[in-house]
Design an enzyme around this catalytic site. Structure first.
Site, short mmCIF file in Angstrom:
data_model
loop_
_atom_site.label_atom_id
_atom_site.label_comp_id
_atom_site.label_asym_id
_atom_site.label_seq_id
_atom_site.Cartn_x
_atom_site.Cartn_y
_atom_site.Cartn_z
N SER A 146 0.90 -1.28 0.09
CA SER A 146 -0.12 0.04 0.03
C SER A 146 0.85 1.39 0.00
CB SER A 146 -0.91 -0.08 1.29
OG SER A 146 -1.99 0.92 1.03
N ASP A 222 -10.01 -5.73 -3.59
CA ASP A 222 -9.42 -4.71 -2.39
C ASP A 222 -10.44 -3.60 -2.44
OD1 ASP A 222 -7.81 -2.48 -1.43
OD2 ASP A 222 -5.98 -3.74 -1.92
N HIS A 255 -7.38 -6.04 0.95
CA HIS A 255 -6.14 -5.24 1.17
C HIS A 255 -5.40 -5.73 2.40
CE1 HIS A 255 -4.14 -1.34 0.25
NE2 HIS A 255 -4.11 -1.18 1.43
#
EC number: 3.1.2.12
Lengths: 276, 276
Positions: A146, A222, A255
């Site tokens: 991320s 995600d 995620h």
């Protein structure tokens, strides 16, 4: 440098160290996994892992299950914190700016410029410390998740020759074009968007002097895919520049660290091939 | 029964469910990992994992890395919470009695007897729920860590024929003889130590009607080894009773999930052999 955690793990040691960072002007903790091969006298390659928003050096080492694969390949894992820390370090109170959200840039704006220099910390100070204190061969790779995926891609692109390989999970590939990046870059780098390009993977691709292949893993479910991550922007930038990219979309994955854990073994194998 | 988490993981799904437990008289969360084989229509064996003091259903699923091995062997993993929960459930304020510290017994004393019936919850209510709602073959195994290792050993010993295999990491093998167990058993079961024997693995071994082999993994650098765990007491009890025991001492390893993660793959292989 002081060792504050020391735990046997897959035949090696999962340690955490505390040191005074000159670059950041504060005390920092970072995690080091030493695989069993570290006790043989061999010099080993090092994979740097950069974590995402809200994380410390702990998230990756407790949740990703990477040590198993590092032990198999004989790779040292180094996971720094995600921002400077301490009572005299500026903060913003939220989860996406300030502490836990350094975005791996060298801030130029107040009140951030004094401590928020995570690019230089990760790219220079930390590797020098690691290579002086652990049996590191000098071969380096970098990866992250991320915000840390953004960090891995941009640090590799900005520092040609420094890394043998780079990969990212669910990276913020175009921070200049998404809310997380716009907020952080406006604060750390100011309102002039020209200054943002030096920390934007999609913008850096066009001028990359090294054709280091990018390996990007992205979950199809995600929750930040369309708003913050937008991997198609990286795909377009790589196609335009002829830059090698392997973008792997994994349907159903979100995620979380369950996604990272599921594919970290493939990334460690990728980095092992590049570094050994 | 309501699904409150649903995450892709190693080709399967790491879920968390919430349900009303009749045995405990409260709402409970439990984790279920469904390996990829669950989508083929096959009926799969189930490994129940019992966690230690302070834990919830989250610790094992985020830190042990067991899903990788469950996916390989086609095993469903079920991890319950460690005590009843909720505002009307009695608590003691500490980490080793009350919420997060159910010790897998059916309490007989006040104020605990109303809700603290973790033995019956784990041994009967939860398996019935799992087998009615997931593709479970009916083959069961049980394992756990520390207080949960005690739970796994005692529940298996008290319920002959219910489990194909049992194992434990760093278990409290003789709760009647160590501080954690003495405090909890005095509260939950009262001062009469005769009543404690039914929940003490070392005491149960002598009368075990089934010779289910015990697999016990113990770190040699475990900070609780000499005060709370004392695996040599289990070794002596098994030798005296002729009960099969494989006690594996792992030098250097402590009481943490780094230890569990390092050897959980061997335990899943052990349970897979027994259940398939």
């Amino acid at each position: 440098m002081q060792r504050i955690e020391h735990r046997a793990c897959f035949g090696g040691w999962q340690d955490v160290y505390r040191h005074r960072s000159e670059v950041l002007g504060c005390e920092m903790d970072f995690a080091v996994y030493l695989p069993p091969q570290a006790e043989t006298g061999a010099r080993l390659p090092v994979l740097y892992w950069l974590s995402g928003l809200t994380c410390s050096e702990q998230n990756f080492i407790t949740k990703a299950g990477a040590q198993r694969h590092a032990a198999e390949h004989g790779i040292i894992l180094v996971a720094p914190d995600t921002s400077p820390r301490g009572d005299d370090v500026a903060d913003a109170g939220g989860y996406d700016l300030g502490k836990g959200a350094g975005f791996y840039v060298n801030a130029t704006q107040q009140p951030w410029a004094r401590h928020y220099r995570m690019h230089d910390y990760v790219a220079a100070e930390l590797p020098a410390l690691v290579e002086a204190n652990f049996p590191a061969s000098g071969a380096r790779a970098i990866s992250g998740h991320s915000m840390g995926g953004h960090g891995a891609l941009t640090i590799a692109l900005r520092n040609p020759g420094r890394y043998r390989s780079v990969s990212a999970f669910s990276p913020i590939v175009a921070p200049s074009q998404v809310p997380w990046g716009e907020k952080a870059f406006a604060a750390y780098l100011g309102e002039d968007r020209e200054a943002w390009k030096q920390y934007d993977a999609c913008a850096l691709i066009a001028g990359a002097s090294e054709r280091l292949p990018l390996l990007v893993e992205q979950g199809g479910a995600d929750e930040f895919l369309d708003t913050q991550l937008r991997p198609q922007l990286l795909q377009a930038a790589c196609e335009a520049a002829g830059h090698p990219l392997q973008l792997r979309l994994r349907p159903g994955y979100d995620h979380s660290y369950y996604f990272i854990a599921s594919f970290i073994g493939e990334h460690l194998a990728h980095h092992a091939r590049a570094m050994t």
